[in-house]
Design a protein around this motif. Structure first.
Motif, PDB file in Angstrom:
ATOM      1  N   PHE A  57       0.690  -1.238  -0.047  1.00 60.11           N
ATOM      2  CA  PHE A  57       0.181   0.020   0.014  1.00 60.11           C
ATOM      3  C   PHE A  57       0.909   1.265   0.045  1.00 60.11           C
ATOM      4  CE2 PHE A  57      -3.154  -2.585   2.666  1.00 60.11           C
ATOM      5  CZ  PHE A  57      -3.515  -3.400   1.616  1.00 60.11           C
ATOM      6  N   ASP A  94      -5.815  -3.526   7.476  1.00 64.81           N
ATOM      7  CA  ASP A  94      -5.684  -3.996   6.123  1.00 64.81           C
ATOM      8  C   ASP A  94      -4.240  -3.948   5.640  1.00 64.81           C
ATOM      9  OD1 ASP A  94      -6.238  -4.790   3.523  1.00 64.81           O
ATOM     10  OD2 ASP A  94      -7.636  -3.294   3.028  1.00 64.81           O
ATOM     11  N   ASP A 105      -3.210  -9.634  -0.138  1.00 59.82           N
ATOM     12  CA  ASP A 105      -3.800  -8.634   0.548  1.00 59.82           C
ATOM     13  C   ASP A 105      -4.915  -9.017   1.261  1.00 59.82           C
ATOM     14  OD1 ASP A 105      -5.390  -6.300   0.807  1.00 59.82           O
ATOM     15  OD2 ASP A 105      -6.256  -6.096  -1.388  1.00 59.82           O
ATOM     16  N   SER A 106      -4.912  -8.671   2.722  1.00 62.34           N
ATOM     17  CA  SER A 106      -5.936  -9.513   3.413  1.00 62.34           C
ATOM     18  C   SER A 106      -6.341  -8.312   4.759  1.00 62.34           C
ATOM     19  CB  SER A 106      -5.287 -10.869   4.088  1.00 62.34           C
ATOM     20  OG  SER A 106      -6.243 -11.236   4.890  1.00 62.34           O
ATOM     21  N   GLU A 202     -13.824  -9.158  -0.229  1.00 60.24           N
ATOM     22  CA  GLU A 202     -13.714  -8.450   1.223  1.00 60.24           C
ATOM     23  C   GLU A 202     -14.788  -7.525   1.460  1.00 60.24           C
ATOM     24  OE1 GLU A 202     -10.995  -4.946   0.849  1.00 60.24           O
ATOM     25  OE2 GLU A 202     -10.534  -5.406  -1.379  1.00 60.24           O
ATOM     26  N   GLU A 233     -11.137  -9.973   4.822  1.00 65.11           N
ATOM     27  CA  GLU A 233     -10.653 -10.043   3.465  1.00 65.11           C
ATOM     28  C   GLU A 233      -9.924 -11.244   3.069  1.00 65.11           C
ATOM     29  OE1 GLU A 233      -8.178  -6.844   1.955  1.00 65.11           O
ATOM     30  OE2 GLU A 233      -8.367  -7.384  -0.276  1.00 65.11           O
TER      31      GLU A 233
HETATM   32 MG    MG Z   1      -6.931  -5.275   1.530  1.00 63.22          MG
END
Ligand code: MG
Ligand code: MG
Length: 267
Positions: A57, A94, A105-106, A202, A233
């Motif tokens: 990110f 996140d 990505d979780s 998500e 997610e």
């Molecule tokens: Mg995410």
């Protein structure tokens, strides 16, 4: 354009996706009243870098932090800050990592101390909806089957608000790939799912109304009624049978149970 992944690529992606779960699990012992969200962000960033990965990110379209930390009425894309966790807060964390050319990505939402029964139910139902959506994610079904399962459970059955403006997405060499994966929609509608598609599913679910507003920091999304919002997610790969869940909550849930400062929302 959809980028279908080969089994070799899935093996590499699984490492990225599992590293996100490990990053979550590593931070869980630190979640307690008094820690600032900036400190949490720093711990996660260090963990990611120490594991030979980069935070996905950071600098993504100018996002200034390694993680998105969205407190209480913040839905997603919140900035880490000097704010210190306190009893009754919920924190949606996140995390994205980039390793060996692929992203994981979780997101997971944690309850600090004791939270109201309403909030506990919101967390439980949001997580359940994620798995109900994943259960529909198999080759031959459509995106709308995932979306509808999430909406039915959260909105129709439990009266929560499903955020419309933000959606799940394809995942791979790019953090956000096609297709979009909404959390609302009609069964049997939308794109047909095929083997090798990797999706980040998500649900972003509000205790109150579905409507959102944007903070003037250009990123943070809040619920319009300022009631609580939850976010879970997973990253999944479509197969002919049950989806292959590439990310994992297993270590996170174990760590959650060991932390007396957290309330967990499942049995
Ligand atoms: Mg995410
Ligand atoms: Mg995502």
């Amino acid at each position: 354009m959809i980028h279908y992944k080969s089994p070799q690529e899935i093996a590499i992606m699984r490492e990225s996706c599992l590293l996100v779960g490990a990053a979550h699990a590593a931070i869980v012992p630190f979640l307690k009243p008094g820690i600032s969200t900036l400190q949490i962000n720093q711990l996660v960033e260090t963990f990611i870098l120490d594991n030979g990965a980069k935070p996905s990110f950071k600098n993504y379209h100018g996002f200034p932090f390694a993680t998105c930390i969205s407190m209480n009425e913040a839905v997603v894309h919140g900035f880490p800050s000097e704010y210190e966790l306190k009893d009754g807060d919920i924190i949606s964390l996140d995390i994205g990592v980039y390793k060996n050319g692929f992203h994981g990505d979780s997101a997971y939402t944690y309850a600090i101390g004791s939270v109201t029964e309403d909030v506990k139910k919101l967390l439980r139902v949001t997580k359940e909806s994620l798995y109900l959506g994943i259960d529909k994610a198999r080759a031959g079904n459509r995106i709308g089957d995932i979306a509808n399962a999430i909406q039915e459970h959260t909105e129709k059955k439990n009266g929560f608000g499903v955020v419309r403006e933000m959606v799940g997405h394809g995942l791979g060499r790019d953090l956000h790939e096609d297709p979009q994966v909404p959390n609302y929609g009609k069964r049997g509608s939308g794109l047909k799912l095929k083997e090798g598609m990797v999706l980040a599913v998500e649900p972003m679910i509000n205790l109150g109304v579905k409507d959102i507003v944007h903070l003037n920091d250009g990123w943070t999304v809040l619920t319009k009624d300022r009631k609580t919002s939850a976010h879970f997610e997973h990253d999944i790969c479509i197969t002919k049978g049950e989806a292959d869940v590439l990310s994992s909550f297993y270590e996170i849930e174990l760590a959650e149970k060991k932390n007396p400062n957290l309330t967990w929302s499942y049995e």
